[in-house]
Design a protein around this motif. Sequence first.
Motif, short mmCIF file in Angstrom:
data_model
loop_
_atom_site.label_atom_id
_atom_site.label_comp_id
_atom_site.label_asym_id
_atom_site.label_seq_id
_atom_site.Cartn_x
_atom_site.Cartn_y
_atom_site.Cartn_z
N ASP A 68 50.11 -76.37 -28.30
CA ASP A 68 49.91 -76.51 -29.74
C ASP A 68 48.47 -76.09 -30.05
OD1 ASP A 68 52.45 -77.60 -29.85
OD2 ASP A 68 51.75 -79.66 -30.11
N ILE A 69 48.29 -75.49 -31.21
CA ILE A 69 46.97 -75.03 -31.65
C ILE A 69 46.71 -75.67 -33.01
CG2 ILE A 69 45.58 -73.01 -32.24
CD1 ILE A 69 46.45 -72.75 -29.39
N ALA A 70 45.48 -76.03 -33.29
CA ALA A 70 45.12 -76.60 -34.60
C ALA A 70 44.37 -75.57 -35.43
CB ALA A 70 44.27 -77.84 -34.43
N LEU A 71 44.71 -75.51 -36.72
CA LEU A 71 43.89 -74.79 -37.69
C LEU A 71 42.79 -75.75 -38.11
CD1 LEU A 71 43.20 -72.52 -39.69
CD2 LEU A 71 44.87 -73.54 -41.26
N VAL A 72 41.54 -75.29 -38.06
CA VAL A 72 40.39 -76.15 -38.29
C VAL A 72 39.61 -75.68 -39.51
CG1 VAL A 72 38.23 -77.05 -37.30
CG2 VAL A 72 40.19 -76.55 -35.81
N LEU A 73 39.26 -76.63 -40.37
CA LEU A 73 38.35 -76.41 -41.49
C LEU A 73 37.08 -77.19 -41.19
CD1 LEU A 73 40.83 -77.08 -44.45
CD2 LEU A 73 40.37 -74.91 -43.28
N ALA A 74 35.93 -76.53 -41.22
CA ALA A 74 34.67 -77.18 -40.87
C ALA A 74 33.71 -77.15 -42.05
CB ALA A 74 34.04 -76.50 -39.66
N PRO A 75 33.30 -78.31 -42.56
CA PRO A 75 32.31 -78.35 -43.63
C PRO A 75 30.86 -78.52 -43.14
CG PRO A 75 33.39 -80.47 -43.48
CD PRO A 75 33.98 -79.60 -42.40
#
Length: 151
Positions: A68-75
């Motif tokens: 499984d792979i995660a889509l990541v949003l980084a602030p």
Amino acid sequence: NDWYVVNDGVMGGLSQSELSSTDETILFKGKVSLENNGGFASIRSPFAEYDLSVYSTVTIRYKSRGQDIALVLAPYRRWYYPTYKSILEQTNDQWKTITFMLKEFKEYRIGQFTGDTVNDKLLEKIIRLGFITNNKKAGDFQLEVDFIRFE
């Protein structure tokens, strides 16, 4: 073309991965190793300003295998500050299109779920997108992405 690989080698791990592109897709593949405190491989966009608060969903067309792979949003720029993830389950090399509600991205701090989700204020300040192996499981993986669309 300006996305780049970051593996667990930044912390002493031995995972390996590579990123390539075709005319239509990006291809991220490699092998996760748990040796030497390893356990992840990732690709990341360059730092920029992404105000995602004007969108409610993100749709991704992808196929994958192995992990499984995660889509990541980084602030934030600091690695130990929270990031926000949604999981792309592996598809056994079958194309899949999935839509996530942005406000349902879960908050993680150093790989641990905090119980929180992203909010509009944070969605205004996203500075990087990425994908990361999500299971801390040894083995081969491959992710091919056709498109990412915010709506």
